[in-house]
Design a protein around this motif. Structure first.
Motif, PDB file in Angstrom:
ATOM      1  N   LYS A 136      -2.094   3.859   7.917  1.00  0.00           N
ATOM      2  CA  LYS A 136      -3.188   5.104   8.464  1.00  0.00           C
ATOM      3  C   LYS A 136      -2.524   5.077   9.752  1.00  0.00           C
ATOM      4  O   LYS A 136      -1.788   5.866  10.283  1.00  0.00           O
ATOM      5  N   THR A 137      -2.750   4.025  10.539  1.00  0.00           N
ATOM      6  CA  THR A 137      -2.428   3.621  12.096  1.00  0.00           C
ATOM      7  C   THR A 137      -1.312   4.134  12.635  1.00  0.00           C
ATOM      8  O   THR A 137      -0.710   4.808  13.211  1.00  0.00           O
TER       9      THR A 137
ATOM     10  N   ASN B 162      -6.059  -5.006   4.582  1.00  0.00           N
ATOM     11  CA  ASN B 162      -6.421  -4.071   4.523  1.00  0.00           C
ATOM     12  C   ASN B 162      -5.250  -3.481   5.564  1.00  0.00           C
ATOM     13  O   ASN B 162      -5.310  -2.308   5.740  1.00  0.00           O
ATOM     14  N   CYS B 163      -4.249  -2.982   4.626  1.00  0.00           N
ATOM     15  CA  CYS B 163      -3.605  -2.875   4.378  1.00  0.00           C
ATOM     16  C   CYS B 163      -3.350  -0.921   4.893  1.00  0.00           C
ATOM     17  O   CYS B 163      -2.296  -0.432   5.220  1.00  0.00           O
ATOM     18  N   ASN B 164      -4.092  -0.480   3.895  1.00  0.00           N
ATOM     19  CA  ASN B 164      -4.297   1.026   3.885  1.00  0.00           C
ATOM     20  C   ASN B 164      -4.122   1.306   5.899  1.00  0.00           C
ATOM     21  O   ASN B 164      -3.974   2.711   6.097  1.00  0.00           O
ATOM     22  N   LYS B 165      -4.607   0.400   6.133  1.00  0.00           N
ATOM     23  CA  LYS B 165      -5.464   1.258   7.735  1.00  0.00           C
ATOM     24  C   LYS B 165      -4.299   1.231   8.512  1.00  0.00           C
ATOM     25  O   LYS B 165      -4.702   1.441   9.327  1.00  0.00           O
ATOM     26  N   THR B 166      -3.875  -0.636   8.553  1.00  0.00           N
ATOM     27  CA  THR B 166      -2.586  -0.457   8.960  1.00  0.00           C
ATOM     28  C   THR B 166      -1.163   0.990   9.112  1.00  0.00           C
ATOM     29  O   THR B 166      -0.897   1.529   9.865  1.00  0.00           O
TER      30      THR B 166
ATOM     31  N   LYS C 263      -5.036  -9.357  14.376  1.00  0.00           N
ATOM     32  CA  LYS C 263      -4.909  -8.131  14.010  1.00  0.00           C
ATOM     33  C   LYS C 263      -6.185  -7.185  14.772  1.00  0.00           C
ATOM     34  O   LYS C 263      -7.089  -7.663  15.122  1.00  0.00           O
TER      35      LYS C 263
ATOM     36  N   GLU D 128      -8.773  -4.034  14.625  1.00  0.00           N
ATOM     37  CA  GLU D 128     -10.129  -2.838  14.385  1.00  0.00           C
ATOM     38  C   GLU D 128      -9.107  -1.607  13.704  1.00  0.00           C
ATOM     39  O   GLU D 128      -9.346  -1.388  12.705  1.00  0.00           O
ATOM     40  N   SER D 129      -8.213  -1.140  14.299  1.00  0.00           N
ATOM     41  CA  SER D 129      -7.119  -0.485  13.958  1.00  0.00           C
ATOM     42  C   SER D 129      -6.316  -0.848  12.890  1.00  0.00           C
ATOM     43  O   SER D 129      -5.273   0.319  12.490  1.00  0.00           O
ATOM     44  N   GLY D 130      -5.955  -1.820  12.494  1.00  0.00           N
ATOM     45  CA  GLY D 130      -4.982  -1.940  11.759  1.00  0.00           C
ATOM     46  C   GLY D 130      -3.841  -3.022  12.113  1.00  0.00           C
ATOM     47  O   GLY D 130      -2.517  -3.360  11.484  1.00  0.00           O
TER      48      GLY D 130
ATOM     49  N   CYS E  57       1.044  -1.034   0.102  1.00  0.00           N
ATOM     50  CA  CYS E  57       0.272   0.023  -0.206  1.00  0.00           C
ATOM     51  C   CYS E  57       0.710   1.347   0.067  1.00  0.00           C
ATOM     52  O   CYS E  57       1.294   1.391   0.852  1.00  0.00           O
TER      53      CYS E  57
END
Length: 434
Positions: A272-273, A266-270, A239, A241-243, A23
C-alpha cells in the motif's frame, strides 16, 4: 470498498521452480505496476535508439513481471549479449556484480549465459559464467588478503546468488565468506546495517541452503540457516510503521528476502505504501522501478531459474508519449554544504533554484557561484548522474571512500539527478567511508 480477498497472502513453500509468497496488488491499482513497466520499456527503447549501454537490471525487472513486451525484451537481450562481448574483447571495466546481473538477466530471458554468440572471440562464443566464477575468486582472494572485497559485499552476494541460480556448486570457503561477513557486521555502510546488502545476502544463502552438496554438511547447513535468521532479524529491525524497510528504495529487495523465507511482515501495508509512492512519482527513475517491480509482481530473484519464456504473453504495448508539464516559475532557497572530515574542511553556500529542481541543479548553481569550493565531476550510471569528485577529491574503492549526500543528518535514498529539495532544506555532501 475493496474485498479483503484481494489482499490474501499466498502461502507457498518457496523453492526454485515455485512462485514466491506474495501479497496481491489490488486490481484497482495494477495500472501503477503497468506504469512502472512502461517506464522501463521506454528506457530500454531509448537506450537502443540512442546507442546507449544496455542495463541488465532493467531487463531482469521486465522478465520478473506479469506483463511483457516481447520485442523490447528480445532486443534488450541481444544488446546485452553484444555489449558483454564488446566488454570482454576490449578488456573494459566490468565489476563482478555487474557480471552477475548480466548472467541473471540472460538466465531470466531463458538464454544460457555460458553460451553467448561471439564471432570475434576464439571458439565463436563467450562463457560468461566462467568470467563470473573468476571474478568471485578475485573477490574472495582480496577478502582473505586485505579483509575487504575488490568491490563490496553487495556485489559479492550478487555473485554467489547468480552462480547458485545457475546451479554452480559453491565451496565451503565461498559460503563461509558470507557467513563471516554477516557475523562481523561487514554489511554495514557508514556504521549502519545496509538493508540492500543484507537482503541480497539472504537471497544468496537461501538459494545455497537448498543445494544437496550443502545439505550433505549439516554443520555448514546449520551456519547458513543461523546466518539467514540473524540477517532477517536485522532487516525486520529496519521496518518502519508505514511498511517501508530501511528506506523506500531498499524495500523491494528486503521484501524479497522476507517472502523468500516465509516471514510474516504485513506486506499488505508495504505494498500500500509503495503504491502510494509510485503515484507520487518516487519511482520515476527506471532503475528504481526495476527493483520494486519483482516484489509487486509476486516474484523474487530466486525465480530467475524457473521462468518459462514460452508461456509469456505479449501484453505490454509500448507506452503512449505523455505531455510534460512546464517547470515551476517560483524559486526555492536551499543551503548546500560540502564537508570533508579527513581534511577538516566545511564550506556552505545559499542557493536559489526553481521549485522542482534536482539536487544536481543545486550543485551546478553552487559551482557557478563558487567554483573553488563547489566544483564537482560526474559520470553516468544506471541510476543517473553519479558524483565522482567534489573540490577535486574523488572517492576511492581501495580506501572505501565516497561522497555521501544528506538532508540535514539523514542520508538521501535518491541520486542527485532525482532528488528534489524543498524550500529551506539543508543539503550536505559528506566525504565518507564504507
Amino acid at each position: 470498498m475493496l474485498s479483503s480477498s484481494v489482499f490474501i497472502l499466498l502461502l507457498f513453500f518457496l523453492c526454485p521452480g515455485q512462485p514466491a509468497p506474495q501479497c496481491a496488488v489490488p486490481e484497482s491499482q495494477k495500472d501503477l505496476v503497468t506504469y512502472l513497466l512502461n517506464l522501463m520499456v521506454q528506457a530500454e527503447t531509448d537506450n537502443a535508439q540512442n546507442s546507449l549501454n544496455p542495463n541488465p537490471s532493467l531487463l531482469l525487472g521486465l522478465r520478473l513481471a506479469q506483463q511483457h513486451n516481447l520485442s523490447v525484451e528480445q532486443s534488450a537481450l541481444t544488446k546485452l549479449q553484444q555489449d558483454v562481448v564488446s566488454k570482454i574483447q576490449g578488456g573494459l571495466p566490468f565489476s563482478s556484480g555487474n557480471v552477475a546481473l548480466y548472467c541473471m538477466a540472460m538466465q531470466a530471458s531463458c538464454h544460457d549465459p555460458s553460451d553467448i554468440p561471439a564471432s570475434v572471440l576464439p571458439g565463436g562464443k563467450l562463457n560468461l559464467v566462467n568470467v563470473l566464477e573468476e571474478k568471485l575468486v578475485e573477490e574472495i582472494f582480496n577478502i582473505e588478503k586485505a579483509g575487504t572485497p575488490v568491490t563490496n559485499y553487495y556485489q559479492v552476494s550478487l555473485d554467489v546468488l547468480a552462480l547458485c541460480l545457475m546451479g554452480k556448486p559453491m565451496t565451503a570457503l565461498t559460503t563461509q565468506v558470507l557467513i563471516d561477513a554477516a557475523k562481523t557486521n561487514k554489511f554495514n555502510l557508514s556504521g549502519t546495517f545496509s538493508v540492500d546488502t543484507g537482503s541480497v545476502a539472504v537471497l544468496a544463502l537461501t538459494c545455497l541452503k537448498q543445494f544437496k552438496t550443502i545439505q550433505a554438511f549439516p554443520t555448514l547447513q546449520s551456519r547458513i540457516e543461523s546466518t539467514i535468521r540473524k540477517l532477517i532479524t536485522k532487516i525486520e529491525q529496519q521496518k518502519q510503521e508505514s511498511g517501508i524497510i530501511g528506506n523506500l528504495y531498499s524495500t523491494g529487495l528486503a521484501a524479497q528476502a522476507l517472502v523468500a523465507n516465509q516471514v510474516n511482515f504485513n506486506c499488505n501495508k508495504t505494498i500500500k505504501t509503495i503504491l502510494a509512492q509510485v503515484s507520487a512519482g518516487a519511482f520515476n527513475n527506471p532503475m528504481t522501478a526495476s527493483q520494486i517491480v519483482p516484489f509487486l509482481g509476486g516474484y523474487t530473484y530466486l525465480n530467475v531459474s524457473s521462468l518459462k519464456c514460452s508461456a509469456d504473453q505479449n501484453n505490454l504495448p509500448l507506452p503512449t508519449p505523455t505531455h510534460t508539464s512546464p517547470p515551476s516559475s517560483s524559486n526555492i532557497s536551499v543551503q548546500f554544504t560540502v564537508a570533508n572530515p579527513f581534511l577538516n574542511s566545511s564550506n556552505s553556500i545559499d542557493v536559489s533554484v526553481l521549485n522542482g529542481s534536482t539536487l544536481l541543479t543545486v550543485m551546478e548553481k553552487a559551482a557557478q557561484l563558487d567554483p573553488q569550493h563547489f566544483s564537482f565531476t560526474i559520470q553516468p550510471s544506471a541510476y543517473g548522474p553519479y558524483v565522482t569528485s567534489i573540490q577535486g577529491v574523488a572517492g576511492n574503492s581501495t580506501d572505501h571512500t565516497y561522497w555521501q549526500f544528506l538532508s540535514g543528518t539523514t542520508s538521501l535514498s535518491q541520486g542527485v539527478g532525482d532528488y528534489k529539495p524543498k524550500n529551506g532544506e539543508h543539503l550536505v555532501a559528506l566525504f565518507s567511508t564504507y
